[in-house]
Design an enzyme around this catalytic site. Structure first.
Site, short mmCIF file in Angstrom:
data_model
loop_
_atom_site.label_atom_id
_atom_site.label_comp_id
_atom_site.label_asym_id
_atom_site.label_seq_id
_atom_site.Cartn_x
_atom_site.Cartn_y
_atom_site.Cartn_z
N SER A 24 0.85 -1.20 0.00
CA SER A 24 0.00 0.00 0.00
C SER A 24 0.89 1.26 0.00
O SER A 24 1.74 1.37 -0.88
CB SER A 24 -0.96 -0.04 1.20
N ASP A 35 -8.06 -3.29 -7.52
CA ASP A 35 -7.60 -3.02 -6.15
C ASP A 35 -8.74 -2.45 -5.30
O ASP A 35 -9.28 -1.38 -5.59
CB ASP A 35 -6.45 -2.01 -6.25
N HIS A 74 -6.50 -6.08 -1.66
CA HIS A 74 -5.47 -5.05 -1.48
C HIS A 74 -4.42 -5.62 -0.52
O HIS A 74 -4.78 -6.08 0.55
CB HIS A 74 -6.13 -3.80 -0.88
#
Ligand SMILES: *[C@@H]1O[C@H](CO)[C@@H](O)[C@H](O)[C@H]1NC(C)=O
Ligand SMILES: *[C@@H]1O[C@H](CO)[C@@H](O)[C@H](O)[C@H]1NC(C)=O
Length: 289
Positions: A70, A166, A233
């Site tokens: 991330s 995502d 994610h």
């Protein structure tokens, strides 16, 4: 640091890598109107951590992997070349960026709302220092903060792991609260299975933008891609997605198998891009994140 098990078609290896946390980026002091002061020291913290690890033995490494997910995936992309530059030429240094491929796309209300968020970060935290000079010569700093631009400047071998759908980006970039999603959009961003066919077309366009950004990677022989179409994610953090019976598979390889083969150079062109949602049956094992 953390250890990541890289499984490959020819064996299992444990690799100690450096895992990037959130926002190892800026350096700036900001005085707030109420007299309080905000300090952004991410860049110095990152440099201090690497310095300390070097002293503790990283300088003797023969292989090194920088990774993060991330915001840490983005930080991995940003620091890949300077991390690599800390080692001598005979050390194999590579980077694995997970779920850090944030796109500069308009949200469903037609606004470039995520660009505005990024613009704020770039200016508030003084991120300029870590952006590639060749990009800054031609483009706005904020544009250079997006991976689609960043990767054009990177020389170190990198593996990009990302879902083309995502879930964080669908929720915060494509359908953010500020885009005032109606009820159908709210339940769609909650779980992709609730999306109707019109919405799926919008998600497919998002996917196509991401896939298009990987054109520049085609000629980079020592790069790897694992771009699946699962609504998720950060897939390297959890064993269930990284390497398990129900891990997403591309070319019949789990993420760990593909990343292992890329890292050890066991297969040429370890670049896999999934077909459009919902064509990959191995996504069904994934719990909605
Ligand atoms: C699909 O969702 C969109 C967006 O909320 C909505 O405008 C549209 O009416 C829905 N279409 C169908 C066929 O349900
Ligand atoms: C796919 O991979 C699994 C597990 O590694 C293996 O058992 C299976 O034979 C493979 N299937 C094909 C079609 O290669």
């Amino acid at each position: 640091t953390s250890c990541k098990i890289l499984i490959s078609t020819t064996g299992t290896k444990c690799l100690c890598g450096i895992v990037m946390g959130r926002r190892f980026l800026g350096t700036r002091k900001v005085e707030h109107r109420d007299g309080s002061t905000l300090h952004f020291r991410g860049l110095r913290i990152y440099q201090a951590v690497i310095d300390e690890l070097m002293e503790k033995g990283l300088n003797n490494a023969t292989q090194a992997l920088l990774t993060g997910c991330s915001a840490g995936g983005l930080a991995t992309i940003l620091h890949c070349d300077d991390f690599s530059a800390r080692f001598s030429r005979d050390v194999s240094v590579k980077c694995l960026a997970d779920a850090g491929f944030f796109l500069d796309v308009k949200d469903i209300s037609g606004k470039r709302s995520f660009w505005s968020v990024y613009d704020g970060v770039v200016h508030l935290q003084n991120v300029r220092e870590v952006l590639p000079k060749d990009c800054l010569a031609n483009k706005e700093p904020t544009e250079c903060f997006f991976p689609a631009e960043l990767i054009k400047s990177i020389r170190t071998p990198m593996f990009i792991l990302n879902s083309a759908y995502d879930s964080w980006q669908i929720r915060n970039v494509l359908v953010p609260v500020s885009s005032a999603p109606d009820k159908p959009w709210s339940i769609c961003k909650d779980n992709i299975r609730n999306c109707n066919s019109t919405q799926i077309k919008v998600l497919d366009a998002f996917r196509n933008t991401m896939v298009g950004a990987f054109k520049v990677v085609e000629d980079k022989e020592d790069w790897g891609l694992f771009i699946d179409s699962c609504f998720t994610h950060c897939q390297s953090l959890y064993g269930i997605s990284w390497n398990s019976e129900i891990s997403p598979r591309l070319g019949n390889k789990s993420i760990a198998e593909a990343a292992g083969d890329w890292y050890h150079g066991r297969s040429q062109g370890e670049k896999e891009i999934d077909c459009e949602y919902p064509c990959n049956p191995t996504c069904s094992g994934q719990l909605p994140p």
